[in-house]
Motif scaffolding. Sequence first.
Motif, mmCIF file in Angstrom:
data_model
loop_
_atom_site.group_PDB
_atom_site.id
_atom_site.type_symbol
_atom_site.label_atom_id
_atom_site.label_comp_id
_atom_site.label_asym_id
_atom_site.label_seq_id
_atom_site.Cartn_x
_atom_site.Cartn_y
_atom_site.Cartn_z
ATOM 1 N N PHE A 66 0.837 -1.196 0.000
ATOM 2 C CA PHE A 66 0.000 0.000 0.000
ATOM 3 C C PHE A 66 0.877 1.254 0.000
ATOM 4 N N GLU A 67 1.897 1.265 0.843
ATOM 5 C CA GLU A 67 2.789 2.428 0.909
ATOM 6 C C GLU A 67 3.516 2.638 -0.417
ATOM 7 N N LYS A 68 4.016 1.541 -1.010
ATOM 8 C CA LYS A 68 4.739 1.654 -2.286
ATOM 9 C C LYS A 68 3.833 2.152 -3.416
ATOM 10 N N LYS A 69 2.656 1.568 -3.510
ATOM 11 C CA LYS A 69 1.791 1.855 -4.656
ATOM 12 C C LYS A 69 1.012 3.151 -4.523
ATOM 13 N N TYR A 70 0.603 3.509 -3.312
ATOM 14 C CA TYR A 70 -0.277 4.667 -3.150
ATOM 15 C C TYR A 70 0.350 5.813 -2.355
ATOM 16 N N ILE A 71 0.850 5.529 -1.162
ATOM 17 C CA ILE A 71 1.392 6.589 -0.310
ATOM 18 C C ILE A 71 2.603 7.245 -0.963
ATOM 19 N N ASN A 72 3.589 6.472 -1.332
ATOM 20 C CA ASN A 72 4.822 7.022 -1.895
ATOM 21 C C ASN A 72 4.601 7.739 -3.224
ATOM 22 N N ARG A 73 3.575 7.358 -3.958
ATOM 23 C CA ARG A 73 3.281 7.981 -5.253
ATOM 24 C C ARG A 73 2.284 9.125 -5.113
ATOM 25 N N GLY A 74 1.708 9.308 -3.907
ATOM 26 C CA GLY A 74 0.685 10.338 -3.738
ATOM 27 C C GLY A 74 -0.562 10.022 -4.553
ATOM 28 N N MET A 75 -0.834 8.753 -4.768
ATOM 29 C CA MET A 75 -1.937 8.312 -5.624
ATOM 30 C C MET A 75 -3.197 8.071 -4.799
ATOM 31 N N PRO A 76 -4.320 8.649 -5.201
ATOM 32 C CA PRO A 76 -5.563 8.426 -4.457
ATOM 33 C C PRO A 76 -6.089 7.013 -4.683
ATOM 34 N N VAL A 77 -6.807 6.523 -3.692
ATOM 35 C CA VAL A 77 -7.389 5.188 -3.785
ATOM 36 C C VAL A 77 -8.585 5.129 -2.838
ATOM 37 N N VAL A 78 -9.610 4.401 -3.216
ATOM 38 C CA VAL A 78 -10.757 4.159 -2.347
ATOM 39 C C VAL A 78 -10.557 2.778 -1.739
ATOM 40 N N ILE A 79 -10.594 2.727 -0.406
ATOM 41 C CA ILE A 79 -10.339 1.471 0.299
ATOM 42 C C ILE A 79 -11.635 0.980 0.932
ATOM 43 N N SER A 80 -12.022 -0.240 0.629
ATOM 44 C CA SER A 80 -13.201 -0.824 1.274
ATOM 45 C C SER A 80 -12.742 -1.934 2.214
ATOM 46 N N GLY A 81 -13.591 -2.271 3.159
ATOM 47 C CA GLY A 81 -13.327 -3.381 4.052
ATOM 48 C C GLY A 81 -12.339 -3.099 5.173
ATOM 49 N N ALA A 82 -11.894 -1.865 5.310
ATOM 50 C CA ALA A 82 -10.874 -1.556 6.314
ATOM 51 C C ALA A 82 -11.410 -1.644 7.739
ATOM 52 N N MET A 83 -12.713 -1.507 7.919
ATOM 53 C CA MET A 83 -13.279 -1.514 9.266
ATOM 54 C C MET A 83 -14.124 -2.751 9.549
ATOM 55 N N ASP A 84 -14.047 -3.738 8.683
ATOM 56 C CA ASP A 84 -14.892 -4.928 8.824
ATOM 57 C C ASP A 84 -14.717 -5.646 10.157
ATOM 58 N N GLU A 85 -13.541 -5.609 10.738
ATOM 59 C CA GLU A 85 -13.284 -6.313 11.990
ATOM 60 C C GLU A 85 -13.423 -5.428 13.221
ATOM 61 N N TRP A 86 -13.713 -4.147 13.042
ATOM 62 C CA TRP A 86 -13.910 -3.257 14.187
ATOM 63 C C TRP A 86 -15.180 -3.671 14.920
ATOM 64 N N PRO A 87 -15.151 -3.795 16.244
ATOM 65 C CA PRO A 87 -16.353 -4.193 16.989
ATOM 66 C C PRO A 87 -17.553 -3.274 16.732
ATOM 67 N N ALA A 88 -17.300 -2.022 16.450
ATOM 68 C CA ALA A 88 -18.393 -1.090 16.207
ATOM 69 C C ALA A 88 -19.147 -1.423 14.922
ATOM 70 N N PHE A 89 -18.500 -2.085 13.974
ATOM 71 C CA PHE A 89 -19.097 -2.325 12.666
ATOM 72 C C PHE A 89 -19.234 -3.785 12.286
#
Length: 109
Positions: A43-66
Motif C-alpha cells: 500500500f505504501e509503495k503503490k499509493y502513499i509514496n506515489r501520492g496516488m488516491p485510492v478508495v479502500i473498502s473493508g478496512a473496518m470490517d473487523e472493528w467491533p463497532a461495525f
Amino acid sequence: MPEAQDKVDGGVGLNSPHRVYHGADEVGEIERINAADITQEDFEKKYINRGMPVVISGAMDEWPAFKEGDRKWTLGFFKERYGDVKCPVDTSGKKELMSLAAYIDQFEQ
C-alpha cells in the motif's frame, strides 16, 4: 488523450520514485481496493509514496463497532447508553434541545 506522464510533476516518468501523482488513472478512474487484499508495505509503495488516491473498502470490517453479527454501534446501543443526553436538533426550521432517545424514536418512524 494526454499521456499519463503529463499528470506527474516536472514531467518525471511514472517509474520514478520521486513523482507526485495527481489524481486518477488515464481514463479518470480512481482505483478501488479491498483492505484485505494488500499489505501495508505494498500500500505504501503503490499509493502513499506515489501520492496516488485510492478508495479502500473493508478496512473496518473487523472493528467491533461495525462487525456484522457483533455490531456494537446501533441506534439501540446509543439510545440505551446515551438516551438521556440532550442534543440540539433542527425540526422543521425550529431549533430545540431533545433527548437522544426522543430523537432516535423520531428518526425510526
